[in-house]
Each structure stands twice: as C-alpha cells, then as structure tokens.
Design an enzyme around this catalytic site. Structure first.
Site, PDB file in Angstrom:
ATOM      1  CB  CYS A 126      -9.437   4.697   0.367  1.00  0.00           C
ATOM      2  SG  CYS A 126      -7.779   5.152   0.956  1.00  0.00           S
TER       3      CYS A 126
ATOM      4  CD  GLU B 114       0.083   7.061   5.552  1.00  0.00           C
ATOM      5  OE1 GLU B 114       1.279   7.118   5.872  1.00  0.00           O
ATOM      6  OE2 GLU B 114      -0.472   6.010   5.165  1.00  0.00           O
TER       7      GLU B 114
ATOM      8  CG  ASP C 250      -1.776   1.224   1.354  1.00  0.00           C
ATOM      9  OD1 ASP C 250      -2.470   1.545   0.376  1.00  0.00           O
ATOM     10  OD2 ASP C 250      -1.758   1.901   2.398  1.00  0.00           O
ATOM     11  CB  SER C 251       0.262   4.818  -0.561  1.00  0.00           C
ATOM     12  OG  SER C 251      -0.814   5.007   0.333  1.00  0.00           O
TER      13      SER C 251
ATOM     14  CG  HIS D 248      -4.956   5.138   4.222  1.00  0.00           C
ATOM     15  ND1 HIS D 248      -4.432   4.573   3.088  1.00  0.00           N
ATOM     16  CD2 HIS D 248      -3.897   5.647   4.904  1.00  0.00           C
ATOM     17  CE1 HIS D 248      -3.115   4.736   3.081  1.00  0.00           C
ATOM     18  NE2 HIS D 248      -2.758   5.379   4.174  1.00  0.00           N
TER      19      HIS D 248
ATOM     20  CB  CYS E 165      -3.055   0.356  -2.448  1.00  0.00           C
ATOM     21  SG  CYS E 165      -3.078   2.085  -2.948  1.00  0.00           S
TER      22      CYS E 165
HETATM   23  N1  DGL Z   1      -4.768   3.250   0.775  1.00  0.00           N
HETATM   24  C1  DGL Z   1      -4.772   3.656  -0.583  1.00  0.00           C
HETATM   25  C2  DGL Z   1      -6.041   3.250  -1.283  1.00  0.00           C
HETATM   26  O1  DGL Z   1      -6.648   2.278  -0.924  1.00  0.00           O
HETATM   27  C3  DGL Z   1      -4.415   5.034  -1.011  1.00  0.00           C
HETATM   28  C4  DGL Z   1      -3.919   6.056  -0.136  1.00  0.00           C
HETATM   29  C5  DGL Z   1      -3.150   7.162  -0.801  1.00  0.00           C
HETATM   30  O2  DGL Z   1      -3.730   8.122  -1.340  1.00  0.00           O
HETATM   31  O3  DGL Z   1      -1.938   7.043  -0.746  1.00  0.00           O
HETATM   32  O4  DGL Z   1      -6.431   3.871  -2.241  1.00  0.00           O
END
Ligand code: DGL
Length: 267
Positions: free
Chosen positions: A184, A152, A9-10, A186, A73
């Site tokens: 997402c 984050e 993931d990011s 996150h 991600c």
């Molecule tokens: N967790 C990531 C997702 O599911 C993206 C987060 C980011 O923008 O870095 O899209």
C-alpha cells in the site's frame, strides 16, 4: 515529449511514488491527483474503486493531456488495472507487479509477506503477481485496516499506531517471513513502526522505487521521455478534499515540490 506524467492515489500514499519519480526523472512534468475527498479506498467495493479510478484516469488524459498514467495506489491497481490498460489511450503503469518482482528478488529464505488494504489483499492481486514471477516462494498476506487513516491524519508514530501494528502484523510476523512488501503506497510513511514490530532481520520492500524504474523504462522504450530544454519541470498537485490540508501535510510528506495544491472535482 513535453506532456506531463499523470499519477493518482486515494490521498497522500501515492506521494511515495511521486517522490521516487521526481528523483529518478527530474526533468519530467507531473500531475498528481489525491482523492482525499473519498479516501480510504481500501474498504470500498471493487466496483466503486474501479469507477473512481476511471474518473481520475480520464480526467488526467482529457484535462491534463498526460502521456502516461502511474496508478500509485495498490487498491486501485488491484481493482482496475486490466480495464485501464485496455481503455486508456496512454501507457498505464501499476505498483503491484513491480512490487512483487522486487519481493521475490530480495528474499533469501523464500518466506515472504505482503501487507495492504482489505481491498488489495482480498482481491488476490499479489498472489497472482507473485505467481506470475515464476519464483517459488511461500507468501503470507495480511490486511492492515486503519493504517491508511493514521497516515491521512499525519500520525505516523506513537503508541496508538504501534499497538495497531503489533496486532495487524502478527500473521506475517508469526509466519517468519524474511522480506515484507509494503503493498500500500501509504505504508512507507509507517516504515519505522513496521520495522520496529517486524524486527531487524526482516527486510521491508517499498515498491515506489521499482515503480519509478518501470516508468522510466517504459517512457524510454516508447520514446516519451521529456528532453530537458532548460525550463524546470512543473509538478502539480490536485486534491478532491481540503486543499490547504493537502498542501500542508503533503508538503511535509513529499518535500518542497509540493508547495501548493489545487482543487480537483469529479463528475
Ligand atoms: N494508497 C492506497 C494503496 O496503495 C490505498 C489507500 C486507501 O485505502 O485509500 O492501496
């Protein structure tokens, strides 16, 4: 098979998927790469996210010998899934299709919503994934720039995030959806705030569990599941950013499996 499952993931978001995979497949070794040095992916051009996804996927294959890759991600799935599936020598599992299937299964009214990063929503990946289910629903999408940055920073509650959520969730709230997909990885960390804004009648769908189930089925049908031999599964966590921050916040978000983190360097 004793080789690990690879996941990326990011940053911290994919840990929601890691949690589900560890819980569902406790005997599996896992290598997780969080690209915190280059997060967020959401506002970046698709071509750049695709390049990052390739770097990480190849690193998981070449340096860690993974037997499958979970793209934990949505933004990277939306940008790079087709290419990764075509190019990688191991099975690639994404979060978008499992989330879309769970969304159309859960709705009662047929009015559904998805929220994600600017990259994910702009790509139309969910419009295609929902259409591919063949279920007739009315989908409203909303990008939520800023949500990832809050996670984050470890700030998952409070007035600031609440005010932002009220503004960003207005389109899906006003559309009267009965089911909302957190598109997402996150966002499950913001579930309390999102649930608060959407109200008690809206069901939130987190694709992490669905993705873990797909991973289990895929590893099982390809005969790649690890056979427990009494030695505990190893969970390794790598980050391209500050690794003490990754271990500290990551441990709080994921749980005790994330005790320490190591550095990951991209080319
Ligand atoms: N967790 C990531 C997702 O599911 C993206 C987060 C980011 O923008 O870095 O899209």
């Amino acid at each position: 098979m004793d080789r690990p499952i690879g996941m990326f993931d990011s940053g911290f978001g994919g840990l929601t998927v890691a949690r589900a995979v560890i819980d569902l497949l406790p005997d599996e070794h896992l290598v997780y790469i969080g690209d915190t040095g280059r997060y967020p992916y959401g506002p970046r051009p698709q071509s750049e996210v695709r390049e990052f996804a390739h770097q990480i996927a190849w690193s998981l294959v070449k340096e860690h010998g993974v037997k499958a890759i979970v793209v934990a991600c949505n933004t990277a799935s939306a940008a790079a899934l087709d290419e990764l599936e075509a190019e990688m020598p191991v099975p690639v599992i994404d979060v978008v299709a499992p989330g879309a299937r769970a969304l159309v299964r859960a709705t009662r009214s047929g009015k559904v919503g998805v929220i994600g990063t600017v990259g994910t929503i702009g790509s139309g990946a969910y419009d295609r994934a929902v259409a591919a289910t063949g279920v007739d629903v009315q989908l409203t999408s909303a990008a939520c720039p800023g949500f990832v940055e809050f996670v984050e920073r470890g700030q998952t509650s409070g007035d600031d995030v609440h005010i932002l959520a009220e503004r960003l969730l207005a389109p899906v709230h006003d559309a009267g959806v009965d089911t909302l997909l957190l598109g997402c990885t996150h966002y499950p960390y913001l579930a309390e705030v999102i649930a608060d804004v959407m109200g008690p009648d809206v069901m939130l769908i987190n694709s992490a569990i669905e993705t873990a189930l797909v991973a289990r089925d895929q590893l099982s049908t390809t005969d790649l599941l690890r056979v427990a031999d009494g030695t505990p599964a190893e969970h390794r966590f790598l980050s391209s950013g500050d690794i003490s921050w990754f271990a500290d916040l990551g441990g709080r978000l994921l749980g005790p499996e994330l005790r320490d983190a190591a550095q990951w360097h991209h080319d």
